[in-house]
Write a protein that holds these residues in place. Structure first.
Motif, PDB file in Angstrom:
ATOM      1  N   ALA A 133     -24.760  16.207  -6.923  1.00 21.73           N
ATOM      2  CA  ALA A 133     -24.147  15.189  -7.771  1.00 21.73           C
ATOM      3  C   ALA A 133     -25.317  14.608  -8.493  1.00 21.73           C
ATOM      4  CB  ALA A 133     -23.598  13.898  -6.879  1.00 21.73           C
ATOM      5  N   GLN A 134     -26.516  14.533  -7.896  1.00 22.89           N
ATOM      6  CA  GLN A 134     -27.567  13.786  -8.810  1.00 22.89           C
ATOM      7  C   GLN A 134     -27.910  14.682  -9.914  1.00 22.89           C
ATOM      8  OE1 GLN A 134     -32.080  14.067  -7.450  1.00 22.89           O
ATOM      9  NE2 GLN A 134     -31.550  12.139  -6.432  1.00 22.89           N
ATOM     10  N   LYS A 135     -28.066  15.931  -9.565  1.00 21.58           N
ATOM     11  CA  LYS A 135     -28.303  16.886 -10.909  1.00 21.58           C
ATOM     12  C   LYS A 135     -27.234  16.515 -12.079  1.00 21.58           C
ATOM     13  CE  LYS A 135     -29.677  21.750 -12.091  1.00 21.58           C
ATOM     14  NZ  LYS A 135     -28.733  21.381 -13.458  1.00 21.58           N
ATOM     15  N   GLY A 136     -25.797  16.663 -11.513  1.00 21.55           N
ATOM     16  CA  GLY A 136     -24.735  16.586 -12.595  1.00 21.55           C
ATOM     17  C   GLY A 136     -24.918  15.240 -13.292  1.00 21.55           C
ATOM     18  N   LEU A 137     -25.420  14.267 -12.688  1.00 23.66           N
ATOM     19  CA  LEU A 137     -25.452  12.766 -13.416  1.00 23.66           C
ATOM     20  C   LEU A 137     -26.743  12.794 -14.229  1.00 23.66           C
ATOM     21  CD1 LEU A 137     -24.449  10.191 -10.762  1.00 23.66           C
ATOM     22  CD2 LEU A 137     -23.361  10.496 -12.929  1.00 23.66           C
ATOM     23  N   LEU A 248     -35.704   7.071 -21.993  1.00 22.55           N
ATOM     24  CA  LEU A 248     -36.789   6.546 -21.155  1.00 22.55           C
ATOM     25  C   LEU A 248     -36.290   7.548 -19.904  1.00 22.55           C
ATOM     26  CD1 LEU A 248     -38.579   4.319 -20.297  1.00 22.55           C
ATOM     27  CD2 LEU A 248     -36.800   3.260 -19.117  1.00 22.55           C
ATOM     28  N   ILE A 249     -35.155   7.727 -19.418  1.00 25.08           N
ATOM     29  CA  ILE A 249     -35.090   8.621 -18.254  1.00 25.08           C
ATOM     30  C   ILE A 249     -35.561  10.077 -18.527  1.00 25.08           C
ATOM     31  CG2 ILE A 249     -33.285   9.969 -16.890  1.00 25.08           C
ATOM     32  CD1 ILE A 249     -31.622   7.284 -17.219  1.00 25.08           C
ATOM     33  N   ASN A 250     -35.416  10.753 -19.713  1.00 23.91           N
ATOM     34  CA  ASN A 250     -35.946  11.851 -20.167  1.00 23.91           C
ATOM     35  C   ASN A 250     -37.197  12.163 -20.461  1.00 23.91           C
ATOM     36  OD1 ASN A 250     -33.391  13.207 -20.172  1.00 23.91           O
ATOM     37  ND2 ASN A 250     -33.107  12.175 -22.444  1.00 23.91           N
ATOM     38  N   SER A 251     -37.966  10.925 -20.432  1.00 21.05           N
ATOM     39  CA  SER A 251     -39.370  11.011 -20.388  1.00 21.05           C
ATOM     40  C   SER A 251     -40.067  11.090 -19.086  1.00 21.05           C
ATOM     41  CB  SER A 251     -39.819   9.819 -21.127  1.00 21.05           C
ATOM     42  OG  SER A 251     -39.757   8.599 -20.423  1.00 21.05           O
ATOM     43  N   LYS A 252     -39.316  10.838 -18.130  1.00 23.68           N
ATOM     44  CA  LYS A 252     -39.923  10.740 -16.817  1.00 23.68           C
ATOM     45  C   LYS A 252     -39.884  12.346 -16.334  1.00 23.68           C
ATOM     46  CE  LYS A 252     -39.828   6.415 -16.268  1.00 23.68           C
ATOM     47  NZ  LYS A 252     -41.197   5.718 -16.671  1.00 23.68           N
ATOM     48  N   LYS A 253     -40.891  12.567 -15.530  1.00 21.52           N
ATOM     49  CA  LYS A 253     -41.197  13.966 -15.069  1.00 21.52           C
ATOM     50  C   LYS A 253     -40.349  14.131 -13.844  1.00 21.52           C
ATOM     51  CE  LYS A 253     -45.014  15.009 -17.705  1.00 21.52           C
ATOM     52  NZ  LYS A 253     -45.591  13.937 -18.459  1.00 21.52           N
ATOM     53  N   SER A 254     -40.610  13.358 -12.868  1.00 24.88           N
ATOM     54  CA  SER A 254     -39.734  13.895 -11.698  1.00 24.88           C
ATOM     55  C   SER A 254     -38.456  13.221 -11.573  1.00 24.88           C
ATOM     56  CB  SER A 254     -40.592  13.457 -10.331  1.00 24.88           C
ATOM     57  OG  SER A 254     -40.240  12.064 -10.364  1.00 24.88           O
ATOM     58  N   GLU A 256     -36.981  12.064  -9.201  1.00 23.76           N
ATOM     59  CA  GLU A 256     -37.061  10.839  -8.426  1.00 23.76           C
ATOM     60  C   GLU A 256     -37.229   9.520  -9.499  1.00 23.76           C
ATOM     61  OE1 GLU A 256     -40.614  10.511  -5.671  1.00 23.76           O
ATOM     62  OE2 GLU A 256     -39.206  10.013  -3.961  1.00 23.76           O
ATOM     63  N   GLU A 257     -38.123   9.570 -10.198  1.00 22.58           N
ATOM     64  CA  GLU A 257     -38.358   8.674 -11.347  1.00 22.58           C
ATOM     65  C   GLU A 257     -37.243   8.326 -11.959  1.00 22.58           C
ATOM     66  OE1 GLU A 257     -42.691   8.356 -12.826  1.00 22.58           O
ATOM     67  OE2 GLU A 257     -42.255  10.671 -12.709  1.00 22.58           O
ATOM     68  N   LYS A 258     -36.553   9.447 -12.571  1.00 18.14           N
ATOM     69  CA  LYS A 258     -35.290   9.505 -13.348  1.00 18.14           C
ATOM     70  C   LYS A 258     -34.302   8.718 -12.698  1.00 18.14           C
ATOM     71  CE  LYS A 258     -36.224  13.640 -16.000  1.00 18.14           C
ATOM     72  NZ  LYS A 258     -35.643  15.031 -16.421  1.00 18.14           N
TER      73      LYS A 258
END
Ligand SMILES: [Zn+2]
Ligand SMILES: [Zn+2]
Ligand SMILES: [Zn+2]
Length: 451
Positions: A133-137, A248-254, A256-258
């Motif tokens: 679900a996380q990946k999908g979102l 902002l989300i896309n700029s995060k690497k992991s 977890e951060e996203k």
């Protein structure tokens, strides 16, 4: 013959004004104008053949001139007054109308806010529930909540609200659903005097769709399940995750951060929506108190009534297998609203007792019509829901006004006037027609009169 003085009226008037200190009217030469109707009565009498002495005639003539002079003095006074923009200040009646027109939009929008909060909360649970679900979102970055866009019907429509006659339309990408009135039992109903958007409505027993037993010939449900609608609210989806947050989300690497940024954004949105919902409710409570304090007819809590209608509809939806989130939040909202009304009512009561005991003569009213205007403006300024409230309000009052103009239409029976010996007045649908003879005659009477 009347002496041109206030006479016995003055003491009574003085006393009345003393009792009502909040009514600010001074008694002076500028506010008192004395006319009498003796000379007018004389005119009527003389036309009916009654004879008068010359002395009497003279007295009536003097009386007429005095009344004319007083009338002119009144006009001069009014002419010299500073213009007052009446549109800027709401009358009590206007304020009442505004509040009643806002009832449905406020309840609909509050309900929509509840649904939006539920949608976001679901997504927050979803993102932490499984990797999949996380990946999908995170791939889509799409959390759609809905704005209400009102679309007006040009006429009232009789629809059925039974769970078997409506469609629970699932809102895409969410667990929430919306009620669509798909059973149009009388598409273009000409029935007048029906309060729209609420049921049961005894007037609908007379709708053309009903048979002799007041059951609907179209859907077979009873009359009491039917209601008149004058507009429909379309749902317009919008993404909670705006472009800035996406970047902002896309700029995060992991991941977890996203997820952290994603949840933060959703959390902020829920907070903002909850805050607006509270503001809307607080205004609704103040409106309720205003209506109660200024009601001529017995007070009727229209917001409470409408919330009950919404709760009834949601119950049907839950029984038909829908989830009960909206139902529960509507019930909670009704509880909160009722409590807050009670608290405010008590404080208003305490304040008025305090005022009376102080007997200072200073009357502090809780809300005046202009305060209502300010509250309405504060609703329109709400960031998330202001525009929707305004659009809904505009449409709601426009359709009500349109209905009103049909409801108040009265048939002018010219023949009846002639029969009763009253000559047809110069009234046309657009107002008085100046060229009409009777109007001219009426105007000519108002000249100083000599003989
Ligand atoms: Zn009908
Ligand atoms: Zn029906
Ligand atoms: Zn039905």
């Amino acid at each position: 013959m009347t002496i041109h003085r206030p006479g016995d009226t003055l003491p009574t008037l003085t006393e009345l004004l003393n009792e009502n200190k909040d009514v600010n009217i001074e008694l002076s030469r500028h506010t008192i104008y004395c006319m009498d109707n003796e000379s007018f009565r004389f005119l009527c009498a003389i036309h009916n053949g009654i004879k008068f002495e010359q002395d009497d005639k003279h007295n009536f003539s003097v009386s007429w001139d005095k009344s004319v002079a007083e009338t002119n003095r009144l006009f001069e006074h009014i002419d010299g007054l500073k213009p007052h923009k009446t549109r800027d200040s709401l009358s009590l009646n206007d304020a009442r109308k505004v509040i009643l027109n806002l009832t449905k939009p406020l309840a609909d929008i509050s309900k929509n806010v509840q649904t939006n909060i539920a949608i976001i909360n679901d997504k927050m649970i979803e993102i932490t529930s499984s990797k999949e679900a996380q990946k999908g979102l995170l791939d889509k970055l799409y959390v759609p909540i809905n704005d209400l866009m009102p679309v007006g019907l040009n006429y009232p429509r009789t629809v059925c609200t039974s769970s078997t006659c409506v469609k629970y339309h699932k809102i895409p990408e969410t667990n929430a659903s919306k009620i669509d009135y798909i059973t149009h039992c009388h598409k273009h109903c000409g029935l007048t005097g029906v309060k729209p958007e609420t049921y049961p409505n005894p007037e609908l027993q007379h709708c053309a769709a009903m048979d002799a037993n007041y059951n609907c010939e179209v859907c077979r449900c009873s009359w009491d399940k039917h209601m008149h609608i004058t507009y429909e609210n379309k749902l317009v989806p919008k993404n909670v995750i705006n472009q800035t947050t996406r970047d902002l989300i896309n700029s995060k690497k992991s991941d977890e951060e996203k997820v952290k940024v994603f949840i933060e954004e959703l959390d902020n949105k829920v907070k903002a929506l909850k805050q607006e919902e509270e503001q809307i409710r607080s205004v609704a409570v103040q409106f309720g108190i205003f209506l109660k304090m200024n009601a001529i007819c017995p007070y009727n809590d229209s917001l409470k009534d409408y919330l009950m209608v919404l709760i009834g509809l949601e119950k049907d939806k839950v029984n038909a297998g829908g989830n009960d989130k909206t139902l529960n939040s509507l019930k909670a909202m009704l509880d909160k609203y009722t409590q807050e009304v009670k608290v405010l009512e008590r404080s208003v009561l305490e304040q008025s007792i305090l005022e009376q005991s102080m007997a200072s003569g200073e009357h502090v009213s809780v809300l005046c019509p202009d305060d209502i205007n300010k509250l309405v403006q504060s609703l329109y300024k709400l960031k998330e829901n202001g525009k929707q409230i305004q659009d809904n309000m505009n449409l709601c009052s426009a359709s009500k006004a349109r209905m009103q103009s049909t409801y108040t239409e009265t048939y002018y029976n010219a023949r009846q006037y002639k029969r009763s010996g009253i000559t047809t007045p110069g009234y046309r649908s657009g107002g008085y027609n100046e060229s009409d003879k009777s109007v001219k005659q009426a105007r000519s009477i108002f000249k100083p009169w000599k003989w």
